[in-house]
Design a protein around this motif. Structure first.
Motif, mmCIF file in Angstrom:
data_model
loop_
_atom_site.group_PDB
_atom_site.id
_atom_site.type_symbol
_atom_site.label_atom_id
_atom_site.label_comp_id
_atom_site.label_asym_id
_atom_site.label_seq_id
_atom_site.Cartn_x
_atom_site.Cartn_y
_atom_site.Cartn_z
ATOM 1 N N ARG A 164 2.992 -26.321 23.906
ATOM 2 C CA ARG A 164 2.286 -25.513 22.916
ATOM 3 C C ARG A 164 1.628 -24.339 23.637
ATOM 4 O O ARG A 164 1.226 -24.450 24.810
ATOM 5 C CB ARG A 164 1.238 -26.364 22.215
ATOM 6 N N THR A 165 1.499 -23.196 22.942
ATOM 7 C CA THR A 165 0.859 -22.026 23.536
ATOM 8 C C THR A 165 -0.329 -21.579 22.697
ATOM 9 O O THR A 165 -0.279 -21.587 21.472
ATOM 10 C CB THR A 165 1.841 -20.846 23.662
ATOM 11 N N VAL A 166 -1.389 -21.217 23.387
ATOM 12 C CA VAL A 166 -2.562 -20.608 22.759
ATOM 13 C C VAL A 166 -2.791 -19.292 23.487
ATOM 14 O O VAL A 166 -2.839 -19.262 24.719
ATOM 15 C CB VAL A 166 -3.808 -21.505 22.878
ATOM 16 N N ARG A 185 8.370 -18.244 24.650
ATOM 17 C CA ARG A 185 9.698 -18.827 24.458
ATOM 18 C C ARG A 185 10.025 -19.837 25.556
ATOM 19 O O ARG A 185 10.547 -20.927 25.286
ATOM 20 C CB ARG A 185 10.750 -17.726 24.436
ATOM 21 N N ARG A 186 9.698 -19.495 26.784
ATOM 22 C CA ARG A 186 9.967 -20.416 27.897
ATOM 23 C C ARG A 186 9.112 -21.678 27.783
ATOM 24 O O ARG A 186 9.576 -22.773 28.106
ATOM 25 C CB ARG A 186 9.718 -19.706 29.224
ATOM 26 N N ALA A 187 7.882 -21.531 27.326
ATOM 27 C CA ALA A 187 7.036 -22.711 27.126
ATOM 28 C C ALA A 187 7.612 -23.601 26.033
ATOM 29 O O ALA A 187 7.651 -24.837 26.165
ATOM 30 C CB ALA A 187 5.612 -22.282 26.773
ATOM 31 N N HIS A 188 8.066 -23.011 24.946
ATOM 32 C CA HIS A 188 8.646 -23.790 23.858
ATOM 33 C C HIS A 188 9.902 -24.528 24.296
ATOM 34 O O HIS A 188 10.171 -25.644 23.830
ATOM 35 C CB HIS A 188 8.963 -22.872 22.677
ATOM 36 N N GLY A 224 2.251 -32.786 34.218
ATOM 37 C CA GLY A 224 1.694 -33.190 32.931
ATOM 38 C C GLY A 224 1.430 -32.066 31.964
ATOM 39 O O GLY A 224 0.735 -32.270 30.953
ATOM 40 N N ALA A 225 1.967 -30.864 32.215
ATOM 41 C CA ALA A 225 1.667 -29.725 31.345
ATOM 42 C C ALA A 225 2.048 -30.022 29.902
ATOM 43 O O ALA A 225 3.156 -30.474 29.617
ATOM 44 C CB ALA A 225 2.395 -28.486 31.839
ATOM 45 N N ARG A 226 1.119 -29.788 28.988
ATOM 46 C CA ARG A 226 1.341 -29.979 27.559
ATOM 47 C C ARG A 226 1.034 -28.705 26.762
ATOM 48 O O ARG A 226 1.663 -28.440 25.756
ATOM 49 C CB ARG A 226 0.465 -31.118 27.020
ATOM 50 N N VAL A 227 0.016 -27.958 27.216
ATOM 51 C CA VAL A 227 -0.409 -26.733 26.529
ATOM 52 C C VAL A 227 -0.618 -25.653 27.586
ATOM 53 O O VAL A 227 -1.171 -25.916 28.656
ATOM 54 C CB VAL A 227 -1.728 -26.947 25.754
ATOM 55 N N VAL A 228 -0.172 -24.418 27.264
ATOM 56 C CA VAL A 228 -0.462 -23.267 28.123
ATOM 57 C C VAL A 228 -1.329 -22.298 27.331
ATOM 58 O O VAL A 228 -0.973 -21.892 26.217
ATOM 59 C CB VAL A 228 0.815 -22.559 28.591
ATOM 60 N N VAL A 229 -2.479 -21.957 27.903
ATOM 61 C CA VAL A 229 -3.365 -20.953 27.319
ATOM 62 C C VAL A 229 -3.172 -19.669 28.114
ATOM 63 O O VAL A 229 -3.349 -19.657 29.332
ATOM 64 C CB VAL A 229 -4.840 -21.407 27.378
#
Length: 445
Positions: A353-355, A345-348, A311-316
């Motif tokens: 989304r990245t914070v 880049r890999r998260a995108h 369920g990953a949506r955002v990585v901080v």
């Protein structure tokens, strides 16, 4: 064709359609591995044919595997039951766990595993709440063999798992299989017992105590309470190494509580669980020793510990201080930031989304030097400039001492001048703008 014969043919066709529809519905209802689906009852591993509910899978708790537990190289924990205590950041009506043998050198044989809600704190910490004990299965079998370097995900069980609950994940291995894959700085007491005590509900046999999490790396929940997961990816500051043990005062724990409270107040925010993928000593660029690497670099473990989390949506991301501190030669800030941009880049590419967090001060720590301070300042300037992450949380600005910005404020300092106190961790979570969690699926920077 007579009218009577026509009615008979029509009735037969209707019956066939009904039967096919029932078969298709039953087949769909049996699945639980997709992000959205249905969940069958799984008490003691015997699922019903009828679906129980519809919903979404999300991660409620996670911990990164770090290495092989010292002293378990030969026999592992053969003949012992391991009872891990984990704390949920989301609730659901069903659950499953992930067990890892990443650092094992031989196959890990588990003959029994269970899941239950903890009865309470103190003397009851290893006891199961009445009526919550569930036997786990793996592909319908009560046992599983996990190859060296591999992992296994249990079948789903029906169990109402509340937000903020302590959950017991218990395994039993009858045969030697070491070393034990573990997370050393859990800041949570877990337990061990002699013999197969997997489904013991009293907790009495669990006389062994440990500060480690063993084998278990994730607890996922199923339901309509969470739509996804925030993965907090970092080092010892995220791991909460100096937070009060058995109190869930790491900053991702406090962040989960803030998000939950904001949703209960009716704020329009994503309904996410929050999981902690911090490893003490972790670096963006460099691995630890061994094969597979103990304390694998952020770049090396990002897929496993962040992108692939349910369920990953955002990585901080709060990573980079150890790249400065642990090198014998002066670190290159541009290389560290390039590594952080690779994570983004890999998260995108996955629509996440990245914070990103600025690096907090550490003057007074034994590793501080003026040259290393310059590296930290350069990294923070690049992060603040907006060319690394989708959004920024400026921990440095909030936690630094106004009279000496190269240090932590005394009340936020655990005493080692690098890691925050409980108040410091709480402040980190409180200054995090929850609106930054909106908008998964950003375009590449």
């Amino acid at each position: 064709m007579t009218k009577r014969h026509g009615y008979a043919v029509l009735s037969a066709l209707v019956a066939l359609v009904v039967a096919l529809s029932a078969a298709i519905y039953g087949a769909v209802a049996a699945g639980h591995g997709s992000p959205r689906g249905t969940l069958a009852s799984g008490a003691y591993g015997h699922p019903d044919a009828a679906p129980a509910s519809t919903g979404t899978w999300a991660a409620a708790w996670a911990a990164a595997p770090v290495g092989g537990e010292p002293g378990t190289e030969a026999a592992g924990l053969a003949g012992r039951s391991v009872r891990n205590v984990v704390h949920t950041s989301a609730g659901g009506t069903g659950a499953r766990v992930t067990l890892s043998n990443l650092y094992g050198r031989s196959a890990l044989t588990l003959t029994h595993a269970s899941l239950a809600l903890a009865a309470g704190d103190g003397g009851a910490a290893a006891a199961a709440a009445a009526g919550t004990m569930r036997r786990l299965t793996f592909g319908g079998s009560t046992g599983v063999v996990i190859p060296a370097g591999g992992q296994a995900v249990s079948d789903a069980v029906r169990l109402t798992v509340p937000y903020g609950a302590d959950v017991l994940v218990t395994t039993y291995s009858p045969t030697p299989s070491g070393p034990v894959t573990y997370h050393p700085h859990a800041r949570q007491t877990s337990y061990a017992a002699t013999g197969d005590r997997t489904e013991d509900t009293t907790g009495t046999p669990y006389t062994g105590r440990t500060p480690y999490w063993r084998y278990v790396t994730a607890l996922d929940v199923f339901g309509d309470e969470a739509d996804g997961t925030v993965v907090v990816f970092g080092d010892s500051i995220t791991d909460g190494i100096t937070s009060t043990a058995d109190a869930n005062r790491r900053w991702p724990d406090v962040l989960a509580g803030r998000l939950r409270g904001a949703l209960e107040e009716g704020r329009r925010l994503p309904r996410y669980g929050v999981v902690n993928e911090g490893i003490s000593g972790n670096q963006v660029l460099a691995d630890g020793p061994g094969r597979p690497a103990r304390n694998q670099s952020g770049l090396g473990r990002f897929g496993r510990d962040a992108l692939d989390r349910t369920g990953a949506r955002v990585v901080v991301v709060d990573l980079g201080v150890n790249d400065i501190l642990r090198r014998r030669t002066l670190a290159d800030p541009d290389r560290i930031v390039a590594g952080l941009r690779t994570l983004v880049r890999r998260a995108h590419e996955r629509g996440l989304r990245t914070v990103g967090a600025t690096l907090m001060p550490f003057r007074g720590h034994r590793g501080w030097t003026p040259a290393r301070e310059e590296v930290r300042q350069r990294i923070n300037a690049l992060i603040r400039a907006g060319g690394v992450y989708d959004a920024v949380v400026d921990f440095d600005r909030v936690l630094r001492d106004p009279y000496d910005p190269r240090r932590l404020r005394p009340e936020y300092d655990s005493g080692d001048h690098l890691h925050p106190s409980d108040l410091g961790y709480r402040t980190m979570a409180e200054v995090f703008d929850l609106r930054a969690l909106r908008g998964a699926g950003q375009a590449r920077l």
